[in-house]
Design an enzyme around this catalytic site. Structure first.
Site, mmCIF file in Angstrom:
data_model
loop_
_atom_site.group_PDB
_atom_site.id
_atom_site.type_symbol
_atom_site.label_atom_id
_atom_site.label_comp_id
_atom_site.label_asym_id
_atom_site.label_seq_id
_atom_site.Cartn_x
_atom_site.Cartn_y
_atom_site.Cartn_z
ATOM 1 C CE LYS A 1 -2.763 -0.326 3.406
ATOM 2 N NZ LYS A 1 -2.787 0.715 4.420
ATOM 3 N NE ARG B 1 -5.976 0.303 10.823
ATOM 4 C CZ ARG B 1 -4.902 0.925 10.371
ATOM 5 N NH1 ARG B 1 -4.995 2.083 9.801
ATOM 6 N NH2 ARG B 1 -3.708 0.372 10.472
ATOM 7 N NE ARG C 1 9.086 -6.364 6.975
ATOM 8 C CZ ARG C 1 7.893 -5.799 6.939
ATOM 9 N NH1 ARG C 1 7.584 -4.968 5.974
ATOM 10 N NH2 ARG C 1 7.004 -6.086 7.852
ATOM 11 N NE ARG D 1 8.522 -4.676 11.946
ATOM 12 C CZ ARG D 1 7.634 -4.003 11.239
ATOM 13 N NH1 ARG D 1 8.028 -3.030 10.450
ATOM 14 N NH2 ARG D 1 6.374 -4.285 11.297
ATOM 15 N NE ARG E 1 0.591 -6.516 11.581
ATOM 16 C CZ ARG E 1 1.614 -5.851 11.044
ATOM 17 N NH1 ARG E 1 2.827 -6.344 11.112
ATOM 18 N NH2 ARG E 1 1.422 -4.701 10.454
HETATM 19 P P1 AMP Z 1 -0.532 2.159 10.377
HETATM 20 O O1 AMP Z 1 0.688 3.003 10.146
HETATM 21 O O2 AMP Z 1 -1.613 2.387 9.360
HETATM 22 O O3 AMP Z 1 -0.190 0.696 10.555
HETATM 23 O O4 AMP Z 1 -1.157 2.630 11.762
HETATM 24 C C1 AMP Z 1 -0.427 2.561 12.978
HETATM 25 C C2 AMP Z 1 -1.381 2.586 14.146
HETATM 26 O O5 AMP Z 1 -2.136 3.797 14.141
HETATM 27 C C3 AMP Z 1 -2.434 1.484 14.150
HETATM 28 O O6 AMP Z 1 -1.944 0.298 14.710
HETATM 29 C C4 AMP Z 1 -3.517 2.104 15.006
HETATM 30 O O7 AMP Z 1 -3.194 2.047 16.381
HETATM 31 C C5 AMP Z 1 -3.467 3.567 14.588
HETATM 32 N N1 AMP Z 1 -4.394 3.842 13.481
HETATM 33 C C6 AMP Z 1 -4.088 4.153 12.191
HETATM 34 N N2 AMP Z 1 -5.210 4.361 11.477
HETATM 35 C C7 AMP Z 1 -6.238 4.164 12.313
HETATM 36 C C8 AMP Z 1 -7.655 4.215 12.156
HETATM 37 N N3 AMP Z 1 -8.219 4.491 10.965
HETATM 38 N N4 AMP Z 1 -8.425 3.958 13.243
HETATM 39 C C9 AMP Z 1 -7.875 3.685 14.442
HETATM 40 N N5 AMP Z 1 -6.560 3.610 14.649
HETATM 41 C C10 AMP Z 1 -5.725 3.842 13.599
#
Ligand code: AMP
Length: 297
Positions: A55, A129, A168, A201, A212
């Site tokens: 993405k 989300r 990775r 990681r 996940r």
């Molecule tokens: P990401 O970089 O998209 O993996 O987001 C990192 C973290 O940010 C996630 O694990 C959530 O804790 C929070 N987060 C990102 N987008 C959302 C969302 N749309 N709703 C709730 N939490 C979010």
């Protein structure tokens, strides 16, 4: 896909001109049915994809090639945390515990990002989300008469993603990431810059990653249903396989032209210039092939 009826006439014309220029660069015949369906609307795209589906890579390419603004909910949250804003401090609590940030906080963060946009075309990733967030976003965008007009779902086979994750390796102090298949370190197991050992990681193991992926699947299902009228699912094993399909959708649906094919200051598009110079058939590198357009959900 809705058909816009009230967009300015010149924008529709421009979209069609762009589209026709694009067709001139194509090596394959194009059917009339592939006429741009939505040339009058700017792009408001939501990109959906599981962890490891590429993405981030696709967002970067769309941003670069189509001058689209990119709003990533994760990046916006991290920015708020770094700035120690009130929202950031509250979000950090949830994020550090591996939980989702509340809808109220997310609404503030995303509204703030949308309000600051100065680009006509934009893409969202990471938000919404959940179905509740999707409804909040719909309301927010409807108020400003700019509803989402395309949702792209990146579909990469699970075994391919798992293979990538296994390959990775990370240099933890700097965050540099290597992949044994397409971006290996110069010396096996060592960081290119410091020579220090690379590590896995903690969450890059198949069992954690499968969980996940499963979480993502169950969370995404209602979103895909919610957006089914503007949804396109694109399949591929690599970002390079999927990206040309994305370009094809943007050209077909919005009459958008990738930057490399836009007219330059002399009014001649670079492909045409090369053609005139060499008097040979134009070679169009990495060009998406035109196939029958349409949502392949
Ligand atoms: P990401 O970089 O998209 O993996 O987001 C990192 C973290 O940010 C996630 O694990 C959530 O804790 C929070 N987060 C990102 N987008 C959302 C969302 N749309 N709703 C709730 N939490 C979010």
């Amino acid at each position: 896909m809705q058909t816009a009826t009230c967009g300015p006439y010149f924008r529709r014309l421009n979209g069609l001109l762009n589209f026709s220029r694009y067709l001139h660069t194509q090596k394959h015949a194009v059917h009339v049915a592939e006429c741009p369906r939505n040339a009058a609307q700017p792009l408001r795209l939501l990109l959906i994809g599981s962890p490891g589906s590429g993405k981030g890579t696709q967002s970067e390419r769309i941003q670069k090639n189509f001058s689209a603004a990119h709003i990533s909910s994760g990046d916006s949250l991290r920015k708020n945390i770094a700035e120690k804003s009130e929202v950031g401090l509250a979000a950090a609590l949830a994020m550090n515990n591996g939980k989702l940030v509340s809808d109220d906080l997310m609404t503030i963060v995303i509204k703030n990002e949308l309000d600051q946009l100065n680009s006509e075309n934009w893409l969202l990733d990471g938000f919404p989300r959940t179905i509740d967030q999707a409804r909040i976003l719909d309301q927010m965008l409807n108020k400003s008469f700019q509803p989402l007009n395309l949702v792209i779902n990146l579909s990469v086979p699970e075994e391919v993603i798992l293979g990538r994750i296994m390959d990775r390796w990370v240099h933890i102090p700097s965050g540099r990431v290597y992949n044994l298949s397409y971006n290996p370190p110069k010396v096996t197991g060592r960081d290119d810059v410091t020579g220090e050992p690379l590590s896995k990681r903690a969450d890059d193991n198949p069992d954690t990653f499968k969980v996940r992926l499963e979480n993502h699947r169950s969370m995404t299902k209602p979103l895909l249903e919610h957006y089914k009228d503007i949804l396109v699912t694109l399949h591929g094993n690599t970002s390079d396989e999927i990206y040309p399909q994305i370009e094809r959708e943007l050209v077909n649906r919005f009459g958008m032209l990738p930057r490399r094919l836009e007219r330059n200051s002399s009014g001649i598009n670079p492909i045409a210039r090369r053609f005139r110079k060499s008097r040979a058939a134009p070679q169009v590198p990495e060009e998406p092939h035109f196939m029958t357009a349409g949502a392949n959900v």
